[in-house]
Design a protein around this motif. Structure first.
Motif, PDB file in Angstrom:
ATOM      1  N   ILE A 140     -22.906 -49.447  39.735  1.00  0.00           N
ATOM      2  CA  ILE A 140     -22.854 -50.213  38.493  1.00  0.00           C
ATOM      3  C   ILE A 140     -21.395 -50.434  38.119  1.00  0.00           C
ATOM      4  CG2 ILE A 140     -22.862 -48.241  36.893  1.00  0.00           C
ATOM      5  CD1 ILE A 140     -24.972 -49.804  35.224  1.00  0.00           C
ATOM      6  N   LYS A 141     -21.125 -51.507  37.374  1.00  0.00           N
ATOM      7  CA  LYS A 141     -19.744 -51.812  37.018  1.00  0.00           C
ATOM      8  C   LYS A 141     -19.707 -52.717  35.795  1.00  0.00           C
ATOM      9  CE  LYS A 141     -17.372 -55.103  38.736  1.00  0.00           C
ATOM     10  NZ  LYS A 141     -16.521 -55.978  39.559  1.00  0.00           N
ATOM     11  N   ALA A 142     -18.508 -52.871  35.270  1.00  0.00           N
ATOM     12  CA  ALA A 142     -18.195 -53.938  34.322  1.00  0.00           C
ATOM     13  C   ALA A 142     -17.086 -54.759  34.955  1.00  0.00           C
ATOM     14  CB  ALA A 142     -17.742 -53.366  32.988  1.00  0.00           C
ATOM     15  N   PRO A 143     -17.112 -56.087  34.791  1.00  0.00           N
ATOM     16  CA  PRO A 143     -16.093 -56.914  35.437  1.00  0.00           C
ATOM     17  C   PRO A 143     -14.742 -56.826  34.751  1.00  0.00           C
ATOM     18  CG  PRO A 143     -17.626 -58.273  34.186  1.00  0.00           C
ATOM     19  CD  PRO A 143     -18.162 -56.878  34.136  1.00  0.00           C
ATOM     20  N   ASP A 144     -13.690 -56.926  35.567  1.00  0.00           N
ATOM     21  CA  ASP A 144     -12.326 -56.986  35.061  1.00  0.00           C
ATOM     22  C   ASP A 144     -12.033 -58.411  34.597  1.00  0.00           C
ATOM     23  OD1 ASP A 144      -9.803 -56.208  34.374  1.00  0.00           O
ATOM     24  OD2 ASP A 144      -9.249 -55.472  36.362  1.00  0.00           O
ATOM     25  N   ARG A 145     -10.829 -58.632  34.089  1.00  0.00           N
ATOM     26  CA  ARG A 145     -10.452 -59.929  33.524  1.00  0.00           C
ATOM     27  C   ARG A 145     -10.624 -61.064  34.532  1.00  0.00           C
ATOM     28  NH1 ARG A 145      -4.491 -60.123  31.295  1.00  0.00           N
ATOM     29  NH2 ARG A 145      -4.161 -59.591  33.504  1.00  0.00           N
ATOM     30  N   LEU A 201     -25.000 -54.116  28.681  1.00  0.00           N
ATOM     31  CA  LEU A 201     -24.307 -54.622  29.861  1.00  0.00           C
ATOM     32  C   LEU A 201     -24.795 -56.020  30.236  1.00  0.00           C
ATOM     33  CD1 LEU A 201     -22.344 -54.047  32.256  1.00  0.00           C
ATOM     34  CD2 LEU A 201     -24.327 -53.153  33.506  1.00  0.00           C
ATOM     35  N   ILE A 202     -26.082 -56.245  30.101  1.00  0.00           N
ATOM     36  CA  ILE A 202     -26.674 -57.520  30.513  1.00  0.00           C
ATOM     37  C   ILE A 202     -26.387 -58.637  29.510  1.00  0.00           C
ATOM     38  CG2 ILE A 202     -28.910 -58.692  30.807  1.00  0.00           C
ATOM     39  CD1 ILE A 202     -29.813 -56.071  32.255  1.00  0.00           C
ATOM     40  N   VAL A 203     -26.460 -58.365  28.238  1.00  0.00           N
ATOM     41  CA  VAL A 203     -26.332 -59.449  27.248  1.00  0.00           C
ATOM     42  C   VAL A 203     -24.883 -59.695  26.813  1.00  0.00           C
ATOM     43  CG1 VAL A 203     -28.656 -59.012  26.381  1.00  0.00           C
ATOM     44  CG2 VAL A 203     -26.704 -57.947  25.220  1.00  0.00           C
ATOM     45  N   HIS A 204     -24.003 -58.747  27.032  1.00  0.00           N
ATOM     46  CA  HIS A 204     -22.613 -58.923  26.579  1.00  0.00           C
ATOM     47  C   HIS A 204     -21.957 -60.079  27.332  1.00  0.00           C
ATOM     48  CE1 HIS A 204     -18.471 -58.064  25.488  1.00  0.00           C
ATOM     49  NE2 HIS A 204     -18.903 -57.146  24.627  1.00  0.00           N
ATOM     50  N   PRO A 205     -21.239 -60.953  26.637  1.00  0.00           N
ATOM     51  CA  PRO A 205     -20.580 -62.092  27.305  1.00  0.00           C
ATOM     52  C   PRO A 205     -19.612 -61.672  28.407  1.00  0.00           C
ATOM     53  CG  PRO A 205     -20.532 -62.369  24.921  1.00  0.00           C
ATOM     54  CD  PRO A 205     -21.046 -60.984  25.172  1.00  0.00           C
ATOM     55  N   GLN A 206     -19.070 -60.455  28.314  1.00  0.00           N
ATOM     56  CA  GLN A 206     -18.155 -59.946  29.334  1.00  0.00           C
ATOM     57  C   GLN A 206     -18.841 -58.961  30.278  1.00  0.00           C
ATOM     58  OE1 GLN A 206     -14.951 -61.244  29.441  1.00  0.00           O
ATOM     59  NE2 GLN A 206     -15.849 -62.552  27.864  1.00  0.00           N
TER      60      GLN A 206
END
Length: 275
Positions: A140-145, A201-206
């Motif tokens: 799992i991750k969150a995307p960088d800029r 995580l799914i709904v956040h624009p980022q």
């Protein structure tokens, strides 16, 4: 729409222009990409698999053709593809990135979104499957800029999450870009990665579907369900997230390295692809 319809629509719909599918998120994107490619090939498609970032170089049995693309030969793609089979999988890449570690596989660098548009306009390939994100094999991750790098023409974006992380305590070392993940999901170290965290995580624009075109269908693929301790609870969580996430069209529960990978599909009521 029944629970199978979105799944079958992907493979059976007659597209007026090449279909573009982008894969983002955690580990399992490459196996998903080549499974999709194999399924499309079975149905007579000419499939291009590529990446807009970096990925491990595929094995020889995963593709029928390997084409190195750069600025010098991109415009002559018709010459590069003229001898390819009408029913095939072609892997396109830019550079091979050798490793000094003998225990590691080589990686390749991908092509740009503009390159994909040019290949698409060349109209040889009928399906494009693009690995548009990296996660260092973490679930799992969150995307960088700068992430993910999704072509604007994408018809579908599939976000991948490993089931082994769901309903477990958050360990920063097991989450790619933990500081970003923690901030946008409001998750603290040691907290349970539950419906609230995953929904954020799914709904956040980022979040998981950052940079996905508005028109693109969005599928959450929960991979490695064989590693979950409680499948019933996993399905219940998935159903709750699907109901609450307005940007999500379907959820696939899968074990992508198995012979029949998609085990269950949850689909919202929506018009078929192409309408």
């Amino acid at each position: 729409m029944n629970s199978r319809q979105l799944y079958s629509d992907i493979f059976e719909y007659s597209y007026n222009s090449p279909l573009v599918i982008s894969l983002v998120g955690g580990g399992g994107k490459t196996s998903t990409a080549f499974w999709l490619a194999k399924e499309f090939k079975k149905r007579g498609h000419r499939v291009c698999v590529t990446t807009t970032t970096k990925m491990y170089s595929p094995k020889k049995n995963q593709a029928d053709n390997f084409i190195k693309i750069d600025n010098s030969n991109l415009e002559s793609i018709s010459q590069l593809t003229k001898d390819l089979s009408d029913q095939s999988v072609t892997f396109c890449y830019q550079h091979l990135i050798p490793t000094n570690n003998k225990s590691e596989e080589n990686k390749v660098s991908g092509i740009t979104c503009d390159d994909i548009e040019q290949l698409k306009n060349g109209s040889y390939f009928t399906v494009f499957i693009i690995e548009a994100d990296g996660a260092k094999c973490l679930p799992i991750k969150a995307p960088d800029r700068h992430e993910p790098c999704i072509p604007i023409s994408s018809d579908m974006v599939i976000g991948v999450t490993g089931a082994e992380i769901i309903n477990t305590r958050a360990i920063p070392e097991k989450i790619h870009r933990w500081h970003l993940f923690s901030a946008l999901t409001q998750c603290s170290a040691g907290e349970l990665i539950d419906r609230r965290i995953l929904g954020n995580l799914i709904v956040h624009p980022q979040g998981l579907f950052k940079n996905a075109p508005d028109k693109a269908r969005k599928i959450w693929l929960i991979n490695k369900i064989d590693l979950t301790h409680d499948y019933t609870s996993l399905v219940k969580l998935a159903q709750q997230v699907l109901e609450q996430a307005n940007n999500l069209d379907a959820i696939w529960l899968a074990t992508m390295n198995s012979q029949a990978p998609i085990k269950e599909r949850l689909v919202k009521q929506k018009l078929p692809i192409g309408n």
